[in-house]
Structures are given as C-alpha cells and as structure tokens.
Design a protein around this motif. Structure first.
Motif, mmCIF file in Angstrom:
data_model
loop_
_atom_site.group_PDB
_atom_site.id
_atom_site.type_symbol
_atom_site.label_atom_id
_atom_site.label_comp_id
_atom_site.label_asym_id
_atom_site.label_seq_id
_atom_site.Cartn_x
_atom_site.Cartn_y
_atom_site.Cartn_z
ATOM 1 N N LEU A 22 0.824 -1.219 0.000
ATOM 2 C CA LEU A 22 0.000 0.000 0.000
ATOM 3 C C LEU A 22 0.855 1.264 0.000
ATOM 4 O O LEU A 22 0.499 2.255 -0.648
ATOM 5 N N ARG A 23 1.974 1.251 0.709
ATOM 6 C CA ARG A 23 2.865 2.427 0.741
ATOM 7 C C ARG A 23 3.373 2.743 -0.662
ATOM 8 O O ARG A 23 3.380 3.897 -1.097
ATOM 9 N N SER A 24 3.788 1.723 -1.391
ATOM 10 C CA SER A 24 4.271 1.920 -2.764
ATOM 11 C C SER A 24 3.154 2.422 -3.663
ATOM 12 O O SER A 24 3.385 3.258 -4.543
ATOM 13 N N LEU B 252 0.852 6.582 -6.911
ATOM 14 C CA LEU B 252 -0.358 7.350 -7.207
ATOM 15 C C LEU B 252 -0.052 8.839 -7.216
ATOM 16 O O LEU B 252 -0.518 9.574 -8.082
ATOM 17 N N ARG B 253 0.737 9.300 -6.265
ATOM 18 C CA ARG B 253 1.112 10.726 -6.229
ATOM 19 C C ARG B 253 1.816 11.119 -7.527
ATOM 20 O O ARG B 253 1.497 12.143 -8.130
ATOM 21 N N GLU B 254 2.777 10.313 -7.957
ATOM 22 C CA GLU B 254 3.483 10.601 -9.211
ATOM 23 C C GLU B 254 2.520 10.631 -10.397
ATOM 24 O O GLU B 254 2.604 11.507 -11.258
ATOM 25 N N ALA B 255 1.606 9.687 -10.434
ATOM 26 C CA ALA B 255 0.645 9.618 -11.539
ATOM 27 C C ALA B 255 -0.263 10.844 -11.550
ATOM 28 O O ALA B 255 -0.541 11.407 -12.612
ATOM 29 N N ILE B 256 -0.708 11.278 -10.381
ATOM 30 C CA ILE B 256 -1.576 12.453 -10.306
ATOM 31 C C ILE B 256 -0.800 13.696 -10.736
ATOM 32 O O ILE B 256 -1.321 14.542 -11.470
ATOM 33 N N GLU B 257 0.457 13.804 -10.312
ATOM 34 C CA GLU B 257 1.289 14.946 -10.723
ATOM 35 C C GLU B 257 1.444 15.005 -12.242
ATOM 36 O O GLU B 257 1.530 16.088 -12.811
ATOM 37 N N ASP B 258 1.467 13.848 -12.884
ATOM 38 C CA ASP B 258 1.596 13.797 -14.343
ATOM 39 C C ASP B 258 0.335 14.237 -15.072
ATOM 40 O O ASP B 258 0.400 14.574 -16.248
ATOM 41 N N HIS B 259 -0.819 14.224 -14.381
ATOM 42 C CA HIS B 259 -2.083 14.419 -15.091
ATOM 43 C C HIS B 259 -2.945 15.567 -14.599
ATOM 44 O O HIS B 259 -4.049 15.755 -15.111
ATOM 45 N N ALA C 282 -5.566 9.404 -2.178
ATOM 46 C CA ALA C 282 -4.725 8.446 -1.447
ATOM 47 C C ALA C 282 -5.515 7.745 -0.352
ATOM 48 O O ALA C 282 -5.380 6.532 -0.163
ATOM 49 N N VAL C 283 -6.360 8.501 0.364
ATOM 50 C CA VAL C 283 -7.200 7.875 1.392
ATOM 51 C C VAL C 283 -8.128 6.856 0.741
ATOM 52 O O VAL C 283 -8.245 5.712 1.205
ATOM 53 N N VAL C 284 -8.774 7.245 -0.345
ATOM 54 C CA VAL C 284 -9.727 6.348 -1.007
ATOM 55 C C VAL C 284 -9.010 5.127 -1.589
ATOM 56 O O VAL C 284 -9.469 3.996 -1.408
ATOM 57 N N ALA C 285 -7.887 5.326 -2.262
ATOM 58 C CA ALA C 285 -7.150 4.188 -2.832
ATOM 59 C C ALA C 285 -6.732 3.216 -1.738
ATOM 60 O O ALA C 285 -6.874 1.997 -1.886
#
Length: 137
Positions: free
Chosen positions: A27-29, A34-41, A53-56
């Motif tokens: 889950l940590r990974s 997810l943060r990197e992916a959101i930053e990309d989009h 992140a909470v929901v995922a």
C-alpha cells in the motif's frame, strides 16, 4: 448497511496506470506511485492526492482483506475526472456501507470514499468485482 450503487464508471475512460497488489505492505508503494501519476495528469496535486490516497488505500485494503487477491488498482481519466477503480476476485461479496458503525470501530472505508469522492459505485465482470470512485481532475 446500505448497498452501493451498481454501475460501471465512465465508459469512455482511458487507463492511465494500473497497480497489482498482493499484500498490505504494498500500500505504501501504491500511494507513492499514485502521487506521481496524479502529478503527471493534473495541476491540482496536494488536496486531490490527499483525498485520492485515502480512497485508494481504503478500497485496496477492503479488497485485500475481504476479497480474493490479487487486487488491481487502476487510475483512469475521462474528460475532467480522475477515477480510481479497485478490483478483487470475490464475486460473492457485495460492497455495502455500514452507516451505523461508530467511529473508531473500523470498517469506514466506503463511508470515507463517499465523503471524499464526487461519485462512487461498483460493478462485476465475469471474474472480478470492482469498486470505483470519481474525482474532479
């Protein structure tokens, strides 16, 4: 308990990323990726990432705990929405919100999901059960 709305998410959504989890330790990974992916989009990273992140984490935890692994977490985009779609292989258990559970008693994942997302639902395929949540993005 109340059942989630049964519906497939945004049919024209494009998959941006997909992660496969087999253990809680992953889950940590997932959150970092997810943060990197959101930053990309999107440009709205911090608040959106916090909610997603909470929901995922909650949906993946539910899938790992109550479903049949592996758990698959997909990040999708359709127009101005980002969608988390979390799948497991337990077709017999339906996702339900336990609205009467007191705080601190656990089991609040779907309640948190309904609070942080703009839309939530679930659907089944021939081999998987999916819970999804949509966010402005």
């Amino acid at each position: 308990m109340s059942a989630l709305q049964s519906s497939a998410p945004h049919p024209a959504a494009a998959e941006l990323h997909c992660w496969t989890l087999g253990t809680f330790g992953e889950l940590r990974s997932l959150r970092a990726a997810l943060r990197e992916a959101i930053e990309d989009h999107t440009d709205e990273v911090d608040d959106l990432f916090d909610r997603m992140a909470v929901v995922a984490t909650e949906l993946a935890t539910n899938a790992l705990r109550h479903g049949l692994p592996p758990t698959e977490v997909r990040l999708l985009r359709e127009d101005d929405h980002l969608i988390l779609d979390v799948a497991d292989h337990d077709l017999g258990t339906l996702p339900a919100v336990d609205e009467g559970r007191p705080l601190g008693a656990g089991g609040l994942g779907l309640q948190l999901t309904k609070t942080f997302a703009i839309d939530v639902g679930w659907y089944r395929t021939g081999t998987t059960k999916h819970v999804w949540a949509s966010f402005p993005g």
